[in-house]
Motif scaffolding. Structure first.
Motif, PDB file in Angstrom:
ATOM      1  N   ILE A  95       0.850  -1.190   0.000  1.00  0.00           N
ATOM      2  CA  ILE A  95       0.000   0.000   0.000  1.00  0.00           C
ATOM      3  C   ILE A  95       0.888   1.243   0.000  1.00  0.00           C
ATOM      4  O   ILE A  95       1.840   1.336   0.784  1.00  0.00           O
ATOM      5  N   ARG A  96       0.581   2.164  -0.874  1.00  0.00           N
ATOM      6  CA  ARG A  96       1.330   3.422  -0.980  1.00  0.00           C
ATOM      7  C   ARG A  96       0.651   4.474  -0.114  1.00  0.00           C
ATOM      8  O   ARG A  96      -0.532   4.758  -0.270  1.00  0.00           O
ATOM      9  N   MET A  97       1.408   5.047   0.813  1.00  0.00           N
ATOM     10  CA  MET A  97       0.870   6.053   1.722  1.00  0.00           C
ATOM     11  C   MET A  97       1.612   7.372   1.448  1.00  0.00           C
ATOM     12  O   MET A  97       2.811   7.488   1.724  1.00  0.00           O
ATOM     13  N   VAL A  98       0.918   8.346   0.874  1.00  0.00           N
ATOM     14  CA  VAL A  98       1.551   9.585   0.421  1.00  0.00           C
ATOM     15  C   VAL A  98       1.483  10.638   1.519  1.00  0.00           C
ATOM     16  O   VAL A  98       0.406  10.949   2.045  1.00  0.00           O
ATOM     17  N   VAL A  99       2.650  11.181   1.866  1.00  0.00           N
ATOM     18  CA  VAL A  99       2.769  12.231   2.878  1.00  0.00           C
ATOM     19  C   VAL A  99       2.986  13.563   2.159  1.00  0.00           C
ATOM     20  O   VAL A  99       3.923  13.685   1.374  1.00  0.00           O
ATOM     21  N   PRO A 100       2.147  14.567   2.413  1.00  0.00           N
ATOM     22  CA  PRO A 100       2.236  15.813   1.646  1.00  0.00           C
ATOM     23  C   PRO A 100       3.303  16.792   2.124  1.00  0.00           C
ATOM     24  O   PRO A 100       3.327  17.930   1.669  1.00  0.00           O
ATOM     25  N   PHE A 101       4.183  16.343   3.011  1.00  0.00           N
ATOM     26  CA  PHE A 101       5.241  17.201   3.532  1.00  0.00           C
ATOM     27  C   PHE A 101       6.557  16.421   3.561  1.00  0.00           C
ATOM     28  O   PHE A 101       6.557  15.198   3.467  1.00  0.00           O
ATOM     29  N   PRO A 102       7.685  17.112   3.704  1.00  0.00           N
ATOM     30  CA  PRO A 102       8.979  16.441   3.597  1.00  0.00           C
ATOM     31  C   PRO A 102       9.248  15.452   4.727  1.00  0.00           C
ATOM     32  O   PRO A 102       8.597  15.473   5.783  1.00  0.00           O
ATOM     33  N   LEU A 154      -3.123   5.915  -0.479  1.00  0.00           N
ATOM     34  CA  LEU A 154      -3.766   6.655   0.606  1.00  0.00           C
ATOM     35  C   LEU A 154      -3.038   7.969   0.840  1.00  0.00           C
ATOM     36  O   LEU A 154      -1.852   8.106   0.540  1.00  0.00           O
ATOM     37  N   LEU A 155      -3.743   8.936   1.394  1.00  0.00           N
ATOM     38  CA  LEU A 155      -3.171  10.242   1.733  1.00  0.00           C
ATOM     39  C   LEU A 155      -3.129  10.411   3.237  1.00  0.00           C
ATOM     40  O   LEU A 155      -4.136  10.215   3.921  1.00  0.00           O
ATOM     41  N   VAL A 156      -1.954  10.769   3.752  1.00  0.00           N
ATOM     42  CA  VAL A 156      -1.853  11.186   5.151  1.00  0.00           C
ATOM     43  C   VAL A 156      -2.166  12.677   5.160  1.00  0.00           C
ATOM     44  O   VAL A 156      -1.278  13.519   5.051  1.00  0.00           O
ATOM     45  N   THR A 169      -9.480   7.478   9.277  1.00  0.00           N
ATOM     46  CA  THR A 169      -9.445   7.765  10.712  1.00  0.00           C
ATOM     47  C   THR A 169      -8.489   8.919  10.979  1.00  0.00           C
ATOM     48  O   THR A 169      -7.574   9.174  10.191  1.00  0.00           O
ATOM     49  N   GLN A 170      -8.698   9.592  12.069  1.00  0.00           N
ATOM     50  CA  GLN A 170      -7.751  10.610  12.518  1.00  0.00           C
ATOM     51  C   GLN A 170      -6.566   9.915  13.170  1.00  0.00           C
ATOM     52  O   GLN A 170      -6.714   8.862  13.796  1.00  0.00           O
ATOM     53  N   PHE A 171      -5.387  10.487  13.015  1.00  0.00           N
ATOM     54  CA  PHE A 171      -4.191   9.984  13.678  1.00  0.00           C
ATOM     55  C   PHE A 171      -3.958  10.712  15.009  1.00  0.00           C
ATOM     56  O   PHE A 171      -3.752  10.086  16.032  1.00  0.00           O
ATOM     57  N   SER A 172      -3.986  12.056  14.960  1.00  0.00           N
ATOM     58  CA  SER A 172      -3.545  12.794  16.146  1.00  0.00           C
ATOM     59  C   SER A 172      -4.052  14.222  16.154  1.00  0.00           C
ATOM     60  O   SER A 172      -4.511  14.746  15.136  1.00  0.00           O
ATOM     61  N   THR A 173      -3.953  14.833  17.322  1.00  0.00           N
ATOM     62  CA  THR A 173      -3.995  16.279  17.443  1.00  0.00           C
ATOM     63  C   THR A 173      -2.580  16.715  17.809  1.00  0.00           C
ATOM     64  O   THR A 173      -1.875  16.025  18.552  1.00  0.00           O
ATOM     65  N   TRP A 232      -3.895  18.935  13.299  1.00  0.00           N
ATOM     66  CA  TRP A 232      -4.271  17.517  13.339  1.00  0.00           C
ATOM     67  C   TRP A 232      -3.874  16.830  12.035  1.00  0.00           C
ATOM     68  O   TRP A 232      -3.583  17.468  11.043  1.00  0.00           O
ATOM     69  N   GLY A 233      -3.872  15.500  12.083  1.00  0.00           N
ATOM     70  CA  GLY A 233      -3.564  14.712  10.898  1.00  0.00           C
ATOM     71  C   GLY A 233      -4.363  13.417  10.905  1.00  0.00           C
ATOM     72  O   GLY A 233      -4.825  12.958  11.960  1.00  0.00           O
ATOM     73  N   GLY A 234      -4.535  12.826   9.729  1.00  0.00           N
ATOM     74  CA  GLY A 234      -5.291  11.585   9.627  1.00  0.00           C
ATOM     75  C   GLY A 234      -5.106  10.933   8.276  1.00  0.00           C
ATOM     76  O   GLY A 234      -4.282  11.361   7.462  1.00  0.00           O
ATOM     77  N   LEU A 235      -5.882   9.903   8.016  1.00  0.00           N
ATOM     78  CA  LEU A 235      -5.709   9.099   6.818  1.00  0.00           C
ATOM     79  C   LEU A 235      -6.946   9.152   5.930  1.00  0.00           C
ATOM     80  O   LEU A 235      -8.084   9.067   6.419  1.00  0.00           O
ATOM     81  N   PHE A 236      -6.710   9.263   4.619  1.00  0.00           N
ATOM     82  CA  PHE A 236      -7.785   9.395   3.638  1.00  0.00           C
ATOM     83  C   PHE A 236      -7.515   8.485   2.441  1.00  0.00           C
ATOM     84  O   PHE A 236      -6.364   8.248   2.077  1.00  0.00           O
ATOM     85  N   ALA A 237      -8.604   8.029   1.823  1.00  0.00           N
ATOM     86  CA  ALA A 237      -8.539   7.264   0.575  1.00  0.00           C
ATOM     87  C   ALA A 237      -9.248   8.058  -0.505  1.00  0.00           C
ATOM     88  O   ALA A 237     -10.056   8.949  -0.214  1.00  0.00           O
ATOM     89  N   PRO A 238      -8.975   7.764  -1.771  1.00  0.00           N
ATOM     90  CA  PRO A 238      -9.733   8.421  -2.844  1.00  0.00           C
ATOM     91  C   PRO A 238     -11.228   8.121  -2.713  1.00  0.00           C
ATOM     92  O   PRO A 238     -11.623   7.025  -2.292  1.00  0.00           O
TER      93      PRO A 238
END
Length: 321
Positions: free
Chosen positions: A31-38, A89-91, A119-123, A249-255
């Motif tokens: 599964i490819r999990m894409v993080v939008p930051f470095p 998936l998108l983080v 689901t949400q990961f964190s605050t 906050w951060g969490g996980l999303f699918a298309p």
């Protein structure tokens, strides 16, 4: 039952069987999990920790891919166009999912239409830090120093959280400072440590080691409660800015269009890891709080946060670009 009704009923049954089978068979490949930051950002830290442990739980590898730029819009647009099969998936964060619609006149994706919440990961509380040689020792002396030098201090901005948090500080304190935008927080932190920036409001996860080493000075945290990992650092609301409060906050999303059975399987796996004490301890050392939710609850939370971020950005005087 007449033939049309029988056909419709059979179609529903077959759809349910197909969905159940999709959930049973998933995942059958990495599964490819894409993080939008470095790499090195708080979002990246969470993604790698969660990917490794959920991967073991589901019996497949999670490949973390960093794709920074344009406040996370490049990564979000990439995932929004991916096949909705659960393998990309998108983080996502408050930046990609709630703030960007208020920051940009046009976006290459629609946060509410193009994604299914998992689901949400964190605050994530933030912290106000200054370079080690800035002649201030607390929030009040920092504000006095800044007010005496309008437009002379600068600060780094690596994501919408640091942007809004700093804008709120400037607005509430009545100070004038120059923002310096970066592709991500790690790049801004490099300049902060090199003395090219005067202050930042950013993630505890990327500042804690530098604070403990004496390379940065922490003046205040953004929630109304102190952070256990930064003892002695007061909330900004208690240290000179009575109305100040902010968390990211951060969490996980699918298309959008991903099979509900796959969303449910991913949700249960990630929530299981987020709910254990090992994760609480690991997140805690970075000042993060695990915040597992059902997919439906997280979807409602993101919608509410999008309204809130519109208000925060407007109150901070931020205009769409």
């Amino acid at each position: 039952m007449n033939l049309p009704k029988l056909a419709a009923a059979l179609a529903l049954v077959l759809a349910g069987v197909s969905s159940a089978q999709a959930g049973d068979d998933f995942p059958s490949r990495p599964i490819r999990m894409v993080v939008p930051f470095p790499a090195g950002s708080a979002t990246d830290v969470m993604a790698r920790y969660m990917g490794e442990r959920v991967g073991r739980l589901l019996g497949q590898t999670f490949i973390v891919e960093n794709k920074g730029g344009a406040q996370g819009s490049i990564a979000a647009a990439d995932v929004s166009r991916a096949k909705p099969d659960g393998y990309t998936l998108l983080v996502g964060t408050n930046t990609t999912q709630s703030a960007n619609v208020h920051l940009f006149k046009t976006l290459p994706y629609d946060p509410s239409r193009d994604f299914a919440a998992i689901t949400q990961f964190s605050t994530n509380p933030l912290v106000l830090v200054v370079r080690h040689d800035l002649p201030v020792t607390d929030v009040r002396s920092f504000l006095d120093y800044a007010k005496a030098r309008p437009g002379q201090l600068n600060y780094g901005v690596g994501n919408s959280g640091s942007l809004v948090a700093a804008q709120m500080l400037k607005e509430q304190a009545g100070i004038d400072a120059v923002d310096v935008p970066y592709a991500g927080t790690p790049q801004a932190m490099n300049d902060m440590l090199a003395g090219r920036l005067d202050f930042m409001i950013t993630d505890i996860s990327v500042t804690r080691s530098h604070i403990e080493a004496g390379k940065l000075r922490a003046l205040g945290v953004t929630p109304r409660q102190p952070s256990a990992v930064l003892p002695g650092v007061p909330p900004l609301a208690q240290a000179g800015l009575p109305g100040y409060e902010f968390v990211a906050w951060g969490g996980l999303f699918a298309p959008a269009g991903t099979d509900p059975a796959i969303i449910d399987k991913l949700n249960r796996a990630f929530v299981q890891i987020l709910s254990n004490q090992e994760t609480a301890a690991y997140f805690g050392q970075y000042g993060l709080q695990p915040t597992p939710r059902t997919s439906a609850d997280f979807s409602r939370y993101v919608a509410d946060q999008t309204v809130l971020w519109g208000k925060l950005l407007a109150a901070a005087g931020q205009q769409k670009q």
